[in-house]
Write an enzyme that holds these catalytic residues in place. Sequence first.
Site, PDB file in Angstrom:
ATOM      1  N   GLY A 139     -12.016   2.159   3.614  1.00 30.43           N
ATOM      2  CA  GLY A 139     -10.984   1.396   2.934  1.00 30.43           C
ATOM      3  C   GLY A 139     -10.084   2.251   2.059  1.00 30.43           C
ATOM      4  CG  HIS A 140      -7.191   0.192  -0.383  1.00 33.32           C
ATOM      5  ND1 HIS A 140      -6.306  -0.840  -0.517  1.00 33.32           N
ATOM      6  CD2 HIS A 140      -8.279  -0.189  -1.086  1.00 33.32           C
ATOM      7  CE1 HIS A 140      -6.816  -1.795  -1.256  1.00 33.32           C
ATOM      8  NE2 HIS A 140      -8.027  -1.426  -1.611  1.00 33.32           N
ATOM      9  CG  ASN A 141      -6.997   3.290  -3.661  1.00 30.76           C
ATOM     10  OD1 ASN A 141      -6.009   3.791  -3.137  1.00 30.76           O
ATOM     11  ND2 ASN A 141      -6.925   2.247  -4.441  1.00 30.76           N
ATOM     12  CD  GLN A 179      -2.788  -1.455   0.255  1.00 31.76           C
ATOM     13  OE1 GLN A 179      -3.797  -0.758   0.246  1.00 31.76           O
ATOM     14  NE2 GLN A 179      -2.566  -2.376  -0.677  1.00 31.76           N
ATOM     15  CB  SER A 232     -11.733   1.932  -5.271  1.00 28.28           C
ATOM     16  OG  SER A 232     -10.363   1.576  -5.181  1.00 28.28           O
TER      17      SER A 232
END
Length: 337
Positions: free
Chosen positions: A243-245, A202, A263
Site C-alpha cells: 500500500g501507499h507510503n 495520491q 504507511s
Amino acid sequence: MPDARFFLTLDAIKVSDLAERIGGTLVRGGDAVVTGVAPLATADDQTVAFLGDRKFVEAMASTSAGCVILPESAVELAPSSAAVITSREPQAAWSRAALALHRPILLDHAASVSEVCEDESVSLAPGVVLGKGARIGRGTHVGANTVIGPGVQIGRNCQIGSQVTLGFALIGDRVTILSGARIGEAGFGAAGSSTGPVDVPQLGRVILQDGVTIGANTCIDRGAFDDTVVGENSKIDNLVQIGHNCVIGRNALIAAHTGISGSVRVGDNVMFGGKAGIGDHISIGEGARVAAGAGVLADIPAGETWSGYPAKPIRQFLRETVWLARQVTRKKGEGRD
C-alpha cells in the site's frame, strides 16, 4: 511539493476562493494565496494542510502551513500565522483543495525512442509505450505491451516484463519487474463526506532501489504524499500488494499473497511468509519474521518471529495452540464419560 515530473501544479488560489470551492467556511486570512497542499509536518507558508484527528495536534502546533483546514471545534489550535478554513469533513475538503491545485501528468501522447532510451543497448519489445520525460538506462530490456508513464526513470541493466505498467516511479539499476506488475497506481485512500466517500489524491511516488525484484501481477501503490519505497535487493513474489507510503528495508523477502497496508515501516532483512497480512501504520523491526498466514495488528520488535491471528510471538502462539488443543481433547473425553 509533488514531483514536477509526475504532477502539474496549477494556478495559485486565494484562500477565500479556495474555501468556496471546497465547501468550507473562511475564518481568517482570505487574502492569502496558496499554491499547493501538504501534510502538516512538511507544509510551508504557500501550502494547505488539514487536521483530521486529534492525535496530530502536536503537528498542528508546529506546522508552517499558510492555510489550515480543521473542524470548527478546533479553531483555537490553528497557528496564528495561518489562514483558517473550517469544515465538518476536513480531510475531504483538503482532498478537494488538492484537486484544485495539482493534477497528475497523463500519458496523452507517446515519446520517441531516442528521447527516452540512453543508447542503442536498450531493448524494447513490440507494443511498448513511452511517456514524455521518461528515461531508460543502458542495457535495460522492456517486454511487449508494457507502458512506461510520463517522467518515469528506469536505471541500467533492468529487466521489465510484458504488460507491466510503470507510473510515478523512480527505478534503480538491475531491477527486475515480472509480467503484469502494476507499479505506481493510486493508493487506496478515501475520506468520508456528506455526499459519500471522496478519493484522496495520491501525490507521491514509488521508489525501487537497486537490485529489487518484483513478481508477476504484484501491485505497489504510490505514496499519498510521501514516497512508497522498496529497499536495495529486496525480493517480492507474485501477487503481493504493498500500500501507499510503505517503506520496505533492504534484503526483504516477501512471499506471494502477502498484503501490506498503507504507511507500514519494515526494517532490513525482514521475511514474510505467504498470505501474511499487515495492518496500517505498523512497524516491523530489522530481521523480524512474519509466518505464513499471520495477521499483524501490532508492532513487531527486531529479530522476533510472529505467527497467528492476531499475530503474536511464535512461542506464545504455539503454547496457546497446544493448550487449546488439550482443552478440546479433555472436553471430548468428558463427553464420552
